[in-house]
Design an enzyme around this catalytic site. Structure first.
Site, PDB file in Angstrom:
ATOM      1  N   ASP A   1     -34.281  11.482 -36.359  1.00 11.91           N
ATOM      2  CA  ASP A   1     -34.354  10.427 -37.369  1.00 11.91           C
ATOM      3  C   ASP A   1     -35.152  11.004 -38.534  1.00 11.91           C
ATOM      4  O   ASP A   1     -36.151  11.712 -38.320  1.00 11.91           O
ATOM      5  CB  ASP A   1     -35.103   9.191 -36.843  1.00 11.91           C
ATOM      6  CG  ASP A   1     -34.214   8.250 -36.035  1.00 11.91           C
ATOM      7  OD1 ASP A   1     -33.100   8.664 -35.653  1.00 11.91           O
ATOM      8  OD2 ASP A   1     -34.654   7.112 -35.777  1.00 11.91           O
TER       9      ASP A   1
ATOM     10  N   ASP B   1     -34.953   5.906 -41.915  1.00  5.74           N
ATOM     11  CA  ASP B   1     -34.630   6.484 -40.610  1.00  5.74           C
ATOM     12  C   ASP B   1     -33.318   7.266 -40.653  1.00  5.74           C
ATOM     13  O   ASP B   1     -33.163   8.274 -39.976  1.00  5.74           O
ATOM     14  CB  ASP B   1     -34.469   5.381 -39.558  1.00  5.74           C
ATOM     15  CG  ASP B   1     -35.697   4.508 -39.424  1.00  5.74           C
ATOM     16  OD1 ASP B   1     -36.749   4.859 -39.983  1.00  5.74           O
ATOM     17  OD2 ASP B   1     -35.597   3.467 -38.747  1.00  5.74           O
TER      18      ASP B   1
ATOM     19  N   ASP C   1     -44.359   7.946 -39.762  1.00  8.90           N
ATOM     20  CA  ASP C   1     -44.928   7.296 -40.947  1.00  8.90           C
ATOM     21  C   ASP C   1     -45.799   6.073 -40.674  1.00  8.90           C
ATOM     22  O   ASP C   1     -46.082   5.286 -41.572  1.00  8.90           O
ATOM     23  CB  ASP C   1     -43.846   6.995 -42.000  1.00  8.90           C
ATOM     24  CG  ASP C   1     -42.657   6.230 -41.455  1.00  8.90           C
ATOM     25  OD1 ASP C   1     -42.632   5.959 -40.241  1.00  8.90           O
ATOM     26  OD2 ASP C   1     -41.760   5.902 -42.249  1.00  8.90           O
TER      27      ASP C   1
ATOM     28  N   HIS D   1     -41.061   8.062 -35.154  1.00  7.86           N
ATOM     29  CA  HIS D   1     -41.322   8.026 -36.593  1.00  7.86           C
ATOM     30  C   HIS D   1     -42.794   8.312 -36.888  1.00  7.86           C
ATOM     31  O   HIS D   1     -43.690   7.689 -36.338  1.00  7.86           O
ATOM     32  CB  HIS D   1     -40.881   6.703 -37.224  1.00  7.86           C
ATOM     33  CG  HIS D   1     -39.434   6.417 -36.926  1.00  7.86           C
ATOM     34  ND1 HIS D   1     -38.889   5.165 -36.993  1.00  7.86           N
ATOM     35  CD2 HIS D   1     -38.421   7.254 -36.555  1.00  7.86           C
ATOM     36  CE1 HIS D   1     -37.598   5.234 -36.676  1.00  7.86           C
ATOM     37  NE2 HIS D   1     -37.289   6.486 -36.393  1.00  7.86           N
TER      38      HIS D   1
ATOM     39  N   CYS E   1     -40.609   2.654 -44.498  1.00  2.00           N
ATOM     40  CA  CYS E   1     -39.388   2.566 -43.684  1.00  2.00           C
ATOM     41  C   CYS E   1     -38.235   1.900 -44.443  1.00  2.00           C
ATOM     42  O   CYS E   1     -37.084   2.299 -44.297  1.00  2.00           O
ATOM     43  CB  CYS E   1     -39.641   1.721 -42.446  1.00  2.00           C
ATOM     44  SG  CYS E   1     -40.855   2.371 -41.316  1.00  2.00           S
TER      45      CYS E   1
HETATM   46  O1  DAV Z   1     -46.026   2.050 -34.430  1.00  2.00           O
HETATM   47  O2  DAV Z   1     -45.626   4.025 -35.102  1.00  2.00           O
HETATM   48  C1  DAV Z   1     -43.431   3.045 -36.542  1.00  2.00           C
HETATM   49  C2  DAV Z   1     -42.016   2.648 -36.748  1.00  2.00           C
HETATM   50  C3  DAV Z   1     -41.504   3.030 -38.024  1.00  2.00           C
HETATM   51  N1  DAV Z   1     -40.055   2.832 -38.049  1.00  2.00           N
HETATM   52  C4  DAV Z   1     -45.291   2.873 -34.917  1.00  2.00           C
HETATM   53  C5  DAV Z   1     -43.900   2.465 -35.281  1.00  2.00           C
END
Ligand code: DAV
Length: 369
Positions: free
Chosen positions: A203, A125, A254, A252, A354
């Site tokens: 981020d 991040d 990913d 995010h 992450c």
């Molecule tokens: O459910 O997309 C992803 C969080 C990654 N830091 C989600 C959370």
């Protein structure tokens, strides 16, 4: 420094990159990686930027436990899983680096506000590696304002070794950066984002690298201003494509879209109903439904964190050991899964992608799209 200078010259002559930081994709052979730590992990100071991304059943917990440590037994269990992950990476021939713990419950302040921190668990991040550039991100959460300090010893070392070290404009994070009228109601299909366009914030985890093409999303921490700052910073060698997904609370990319290898794309079937045009012709794997039980605490993520994988090269992939459906789907997709227990770490809001920052992968800048 003299040594670094000499090796830089040698690398320029041979056309090979030999600096300490160099990564263009999510899949080139991994040589060095930073793995986060959960030491001192704490609920952040309460702020209006949190509810737009917290699971609904966690909002009250974050409000009442703000500034206090996460439960010690959960931190310990996550720490043990991180150790197992580190051993696996080392056994696979990857050099592993760790951040330095910094105090997370000490109050810090700017001219406008004060906050405590959260953790240094998710280098993905905080820091973005694009080629030989390692970039400290201007993060939108007040509780993450100083998070990059945990990585400063490494950043200085990489700089001395020849890396480019950059940072986005330090944000003010005053109330003007957050939509004071934000509600969870949706207008038209697009997500209601809590960050405004007052100043650039992003981020790193809202960007995913495919060589010259970088896929980005706007989110509750990444605004158009931040994406434009990065676009100009990176210059003409890269193309940033901003995509929108069916995600009403984006933060995010990913756990939504994961290019695993050239021509191989993993997608979240709920958030990506149609494969983006950019990936036409790629083989697509829909992530199998997550198997994390409802009773398992997930403080800052949905269960789709099951698709947050780390590629060690174009075939080896680290995957959660209890996620049988994902393991067999990846095998069928032609990959070699390496199982690692990580469910307790998942509670803190991330998985293998992450929890890492791929500092160096072998490979050169290419187009895949
Ligand atoms: O459910 O997309 C992803 C969080 C990654 N830091 C989600 C959370």
């Amino acid at each position: 420094m003299t040594v670094a200078h000499t090796s830089e010259l040698a690398s320029k002559e041979s056309g090979q990159r030999t600096g300490p930081v160099c990564s263009y994709t999510e899949w080139d052979p991994l040589e060095e990686v930073i793995v986060g730590i959960v030491d001192g992990a704490s609920f952040p100071s309460w702020h209006m930027a949190l509810p737009p991304v917290l699971p609904e059943d966690q909002v009250e917990t974050f409000r009442t436990r703000a500034g206090r440590p996460f439960p010690a037994e959960q931190v310990d269990a996550a720490r043990r899983e991180l150790e197992e992950f580190v051993h696996i990476l080392e056994a696979e021939g990857v050099r592993v680096r760790r951040p330095e713990p910094i105090p997370q419950r000490t109050t810090y302040s700017t001219l406008d506000w004060s906050s405590t921190g959260m953790y240094a668990a998710m280098p993905r991040d905080t820091l973005l590696v694009v080629g030989e550039d390692i970039i400290e991100c201007p993060m939108a959460w007040r509780s993450r304002y100083y998070e990059a300090l945990a990585y400063r010893p490494l950043l200085k070392e990489y700089f001395h070794g020849g890396a480019r070290w950059s940072a986005g404009p330090k944000p003010e994070l005053t109330d003007a950066q957050f939509d004071q009228d934000w509600t969870d109601e949706h207008t038209g299909g697009s997500a209601n984002l809590v960050v405004t366009e007052f100043e650039p914030t992003f981020d790193a985890a809202d960007f995913i690298r495919c060589g010259r093409d970088i896929i980005a999303q706007m989110s509750n921490v990444t605004n158009a201003f931040g994406i434009e700052w990065l676009r100009r910073h990176l210059g003409d060698e890269y193309r940033i494509h901003v995509l929108e997904f069916d995600d009403s609370h984006p933060m995010h990319i990913d756990a939504t879209l994961m290019p695993l290898a050239p021509g191989k794309l993993l997608i979240n079937p709920e958030r990506v109903p149609e494969v983006p045009d950019l990936f036409k012709g790629w083989d697509v794997l829909e992530a199998p439904a997550p198997v994390i039980p409802d009773a398992h605490p997930l403080y800052m993520t949905s269960k789709w964190i099951n698709m947050n994988l780390l590629m060690l090269d174009e075939t080896r992939v680290v995957v959660e050991a209890q996620d049988e459906p994902m393991i067999s789907a990846l095998k069928k997709f032609g990959l070699t899964p390496i199982p690692c227990n990580f469910r307790n770490f998942n509670s803190f809001g991330g998985s293998f992608h992450c929890a890492t920052l791929d500092v160096r992968r072998r490979g050169t800048l290419q187009s895949y799209i």
